[in-house]
Design a protein around this motif. Structure first.
Motif, PDB file in Angstrom:
ATOM      1  N   THR A  31      37.687  21.295  39.139  1.00  0.00           N
ATOM      2  CA  THR A  31      36.349  21.880  38.990  1.00  0.00           C
ATOM      3  C   THR A  31      36.153  23.042  39.967  1.00  0.00           C
ATOM      4  O   THR A  31      35.467  24.008  39.651  1.00  0.00           O
ATOM      5  CB  THR A  31      35.248  20.810  39.166  1.00  0.00           C
ATOM      6  N   GLY A  32      36.781  22.965  41.150  1.00  0.00           N
ATOM      7  CA  GLY A  32      36.693  24.082  42.102  1.00  0.00           C
ATOM      8  C   GLY A  32      37.312  25.337  41.496  1.00  0.00           C
ATOM      9  O   GLY A  32      36.734  26.430  41.555  1.00  0.00           O
ATOM     10  N   LEU A  35      35.056  26.790  38.816  1.00  0.00           N
ATOM     11  CA  LEU A  35      33.924  27.526  39.399  1.00  0.00           C
ATOM     12  C   LEU A  35      34.381  28.871  39.950  1.00  0.00           C
ATOM     13  O   LEU A  35      33.698  29.885  39.783  1.00  0.00           O
ATOM     14  CB  LEU A  35      33.260  26.689  40.501  1.00  0.00           C
ATOM     15  N   ARG A  36      35.571  28.894  40.591  1.00  0.00           N
ATOM     16  CA  ARG A  36      36.071  30.176  41.121  1.00  0.00           C
ATOM     17  C   ARG A  36      36.362  31.156  39.977  1.00  0.00           C
ATOM     18  O   ARG A  36      36.148  32.355  40.101  1.00  0.00           O
ATOM     19  CB  ARG A  36      37.299  29.949  42.020  1.00  0.00           C
ATOM     20  N   MET A  53      28.404  27.327  46.829  1.00  0.00           N
ATOM     21  CA  MET A  53      29.740  27.087  47.401  1.00  0.00           C
ATOM     22  C   MET A  53      29.874  27.729  48.776  1.00  0.00           C
ATOM     23  O   MET A  53      30.498  27.161  49.664  1.00  0.00           O
ATOM     24  CB  MET A  53      30.813  27.616  46.449  1.00  0.00           C
ATOM     25  N   ARG A  57      27.821  23.368  49.889  1.00  0.00           N
ATOM     26  CA  ARG A  57      27.046  22.311  49.219  1.00  0.00           C
ATOM     27  C   ARG A  57      27.615  22.043  47.825  1.00  0.00           C
ATOM     28  O   ARG A  57      28.548  22.710  47.402  1.00  0.00           O
ATOM     29  CB  ARG A  57      25.582  22.733  49.100  1.00  0.00           C
ATOM     30  N   LEU A  58      26.979  21.108  47.104  1.00  0.00           N
ATOM     31  CA  LEU A  58      27.481  20.752  45.772  1.00  0.00           C
ATOM     32  C   LEU A  58      26.696  21.452  44.671  1.00  0.00           C
ATOM     33  O   LEU A  58      25.463  21.549  44.738  1.00  0.00           O
ATOM     34  CB  LEU A  58      27.389  19.237  45.551  1.00  0.00           C
ATOM     35  N   VAL A  59      27.408  21.898  43.659  1.00  0.00           N
ATOM     36  CA  VAL A  59      26.802  22.480  42.456  1.00  0.00           C
ATOM     37  C   VAL A  59      26.118  21.316  41.707  1.00  0.00           C
ATOM     38  O   VAL A  59      26.637  20.190  41.716  1.00  0.00           O
ATOM     39  CB  VAL A  59      27.916  23.157  41.606  1.00  0.00           C
ATOM     40  N   MET A  64      28.095  20.409  36.415  1.00  0.00           N
ATOM     41  CA  MET A  64      29.485  19.954  36.533  1.00  0.00           C
ATOM     42  C   MET A  64      29.857  18.993  35.400  1.00  0.00           C
ATOM     43  O   MET A  64      30.952  19.047  34.856  1.00  0.00           O
ATOM     44  CB  MET A  64      29.710  19.266  37.894  1.00  0.00           C
ATOM     45  N   GLY A  85      38.799  17.111  42.149  1.00  0.00           N
ATOM     46  CA  GLY A  85      37.507  17.608  42.632  1.00  0.00           C
ATOM     47  C   GLY A  85      36.321  17.120  41.801  1.00  0.00           C
ATOM     48  O   GLY A  85      35.196  17.550  42.029  1.00  0.00           O
ATOM     49  N   PHE A  86      36.556  16.254  40.877  1.00  0.00           N
ATOM     50  CA  PHE A  86      35.509  15.654  40.038  1.00  0.00           C
ATOM     51  C   PHE A  86      35.919  14.211  39.759  1.00  0.00           C
ATOM     52  O   PHE A  86      37.084  13.987  39.453  1.00  0.00           O
ATOM     53  CB  PHE A  86      35.378  16.416  38.713  1.00  0.00           C
ATOM     54  N   ARG A  88      32.336  14.015  42.123  1.00  0.00           N
ATOM     55  CA  ARG A  88      32.028  14.137  43.550  1.00  0.00           C
ATOM     56  C   ARG A  88      30.736  13.416  43.904  1.00  0.00           C
ATOM     57  O   ARG A  88      30.359  13.390  45.064  1.00  0.00           O
ATOM     58  CB  ARG A  88      31.863  15.608  43.903  1.00  0.00           C
ATOM     59  N   GLN A  92      27.976  11.746  38.766  1.00  0.00           N
ATOM     60  CA  GLN A  92      29.097  12.325  38.004  1.00  0.00           C
ATOM     61  C   GLN A  92      30.062  11.217  37.565  1.00  0.00           C
ATOM     62  O   GLN A  92      30.575  11.239  36.436  1.00  0.00           O
ATOM     63  CB  GLN A  92      29.851  13.359  38.853  1.00  0.00           C
ATOM     64  N   ARG A 160      40.143  31.439  51.744  1.00  0.00           N
ATOM     65  CA  ARG A 160      39.042  31.182  50.818  1.00  0.00           C
ATOM     66  C   ARG A 160      37.733  31.381  51.559  1.00  0.00           C
ATOM     67  O   ARG A 160      37.627  31.025  52.732  1.00  0.00           O
ATOM     68  CB  ARG A 160      39.137  29.725  50.334  1.00  0.00           C
ATOM     69  N   ASP A 162      35.047  29.813  51.527  1.00  0.00           N
ATOM     70  CA  ASP A 162      34.429  28.593  52.059  1.00  0.00           C
ATOM     71  C   ASP A 162      35.332  27.853  53.044  1.00  0.00           C
ATOM     72  O   ASP A 162      35.062  26.722  53.413  1.00  0.00           O
ATOM     73  CB  ASP A 162      33.944  27.670  50.926  1.00  0.00           C
ATOM     74  N   ARG A 171      31.158  21.270  54.427  1.00  0.00           N
ATOM     75  CA  ARG A 171      31.841  20.646  53.280  1.00  0.00           C
ATOM     76  C   ARG A 171      32.275  19.228  53.628  1.00  0.00           C
ATOM     77  O   ARG A 171      32.195  18.324  52.796  1.00  0.00           O
ATOM     78  CB  ARG A 171      33.049  21.496  52.857  1.00  0.00           C
TER      79      ARG A 171
HETATM   80  P1  AMP Z   1      37.100  22.516  45.811  1.00  0.00           P
HETATM   81  O1  AMP Z   1      37.966  23.657  45.390  1.00  0.00           O
HETATM   82  O2  AMP Z   1      37.359  21.257  45.010  1.00  0.00           O
HETATM   83  O3  AMP Z   1      37.137  22.267  47.310  1.00  0.00           O
HETATM   84  O4  AMP Z   1      35.597  22.940  45.466  1.00  0.00           O
HETATM   85  C1  AMP Z   1      34.992  24.065  46.068  1.00  0.00           C
HETATM   86  C2  AMP Z   1      33.478  23.975  45.950  1.00  0.00           C
HETATM   87  O5  AMP Z   1      33.110  23.958  44.565  1.00  0.00           O
HETATM   88  C3  AMP Z   1      32.842  22.720  46.532  1.00  0.00           C
HETATM   89  O6  AMP Z   1      32.627  22.833  47.931  1.00  0.00           O
HETATM   90  C4  AMP Z   1      31.531  22.651  45.739  1.00  0.00           C
HETATM   91  O7  AMP Z   1      30.588  23.609  46.224  1.00  0.00           O
HETATM   92  C5  AMP Z   1      31.967  23.111  44.357  1.00  0.00           C
HETATM   93  N1  AMP Z   1      32.402  21.969  43.505  1.00  0.00           N
HETATM   94  C6  AMP Z   1      33.661  21.727  43.024  1.00  0.00           C
HETATM   95  N2  AMP Z   1      33.683  20.603  42.290  1.00  0.00           N
HETATM   96  C7  AMP Z   1      32.421  20.115  42.290  1.00  0.00           C
HETATM   97  C8  AMP Z   1      31.807  18.957  41.732  1.00  0.00           C
HETATM   98  N3  AMP Z   1      32.507  18.065  41.027  1.00  0.00           N
HETATM   99  N4  AMP Z   1      30.476  18.780  41.967  1.00  0.00           N
HETATM  100  C9  AMP Z   1      29.749  19.669  42.671  1.00  0.00           C
HETATM  101  N5  AMP Z   1      30.259  20.770  43.250  1.00  0.00           N
HETATM  102  C10 AMP Z   1      31.595  21.001  43.066  1.00  0.00           C
END
Ligand code: AMP
Length: 218
Positions: A31-32, A35-36, A53, A57-59, A64, A85-86, A88, A92, A160, A162, A171
């Protein structure tokens, strides 16, 4: 096989996912990464997600859940898939169980990666990532052969947004507050496989294969 990799940022889920998709023959649904991609495309969703991000914080759950619901209907998910990443949050996790049950499916295992916080901060604050294929490097322990260029695909390797120290701390706090209860949710359902995720990449890989009962034959 339907699998979820679960653990704090920096615990090595992405790195192990790359090795596991080869061994298991199922796609990685990060999921990350999704989103990217949305951020790169300049979409409305991408713009909103970036603000969240960048703060660590969380989306929102509904965004998601919708994203995963669409993705798992694609033909390449027919034989199974690996979530990275899902889920979270518990909301969900519950939504995922409900959507899988609706198709007569169920999540087989949730592999939980255990790494101590000091090690996570060290890994994340030195992390470099290929913006094209997602391969991970590290400023101290694993530099690409050519500075700023991915060994695997020639993409640009950079920090990255973040992975800045103050965002890293946020995070990790978010993980403890919202995401840790997800482990309890799966523990109570007998699906959580906890693995020690410190050590070499191949040691961790072997532990995961053992925890999920090995790669399918043939
Ligand atoms: P990651 O690459 O998995 O570390 O995700 C990077 C960022 O994307 C996280 O810090 C969140 O802001 C957002 N994100 C990714 N997956 C989720 C999820 N399942 N629920 C909410 N936010 C997410």
């Amino acid at each position: 096989m339907i699998l979820a990799l679960f653990g704090p940022p920096g615990s090595g889920k992405g790195t192990q996912a790359k090795a596991l998709i080869q061994a298991l023959g199922i796609p990685q649904l990060s999921t990350g990464d999704m989103l990217r991609e949305a951020i790169k495309s300049g979409s409305e969703l991408g713009k909103k997600a970036k603000e969240i991000m960048d703060l660590g914080r969380l989306v929102p759950d509904q965004v998601m859940i919708g994203m995963i619901q669409n993705r798992i209907q694609a033909p390449d998910c027919q034989k199974g898939f690996m979530l990275d990443g899902f889920p979270r949050t518990v909301a969900q996790a519950e939504a995922l169980d409900a959507m899988l049950a609706g198709s007569g499916l169920k999540l087989d295992s949730v592999v939980s990666f255990e790494v101590n916080r000091k090690e996570l901060v060290a890994r994340l604050s030195g992390r470099l990532v290929c913006s094209n294929c997602g391969a991970s490097y590290h400023e101290q322990s694993k530099l690409p052969r050519k500075q700023g260029i991915c060994d695997l695909c020639g993409g640009v390797v950079a920090k990255r947004a973040d992975d800045k120290p103050e965002v890293v701390e946020n995070r990790l706090d978010t993980f403890l507050a919202s995401t840790k209860p997800v482990a309890e949710y799966y523990q109570s359902k007998g699906r959580l496989k906890v693995i020690q995720a410190e050590g070499t990449e191949s040691q961790v890989f072997e532990r995961i294969l053992k925890a999920i009962g090995g790669a399918p034959k043939g």
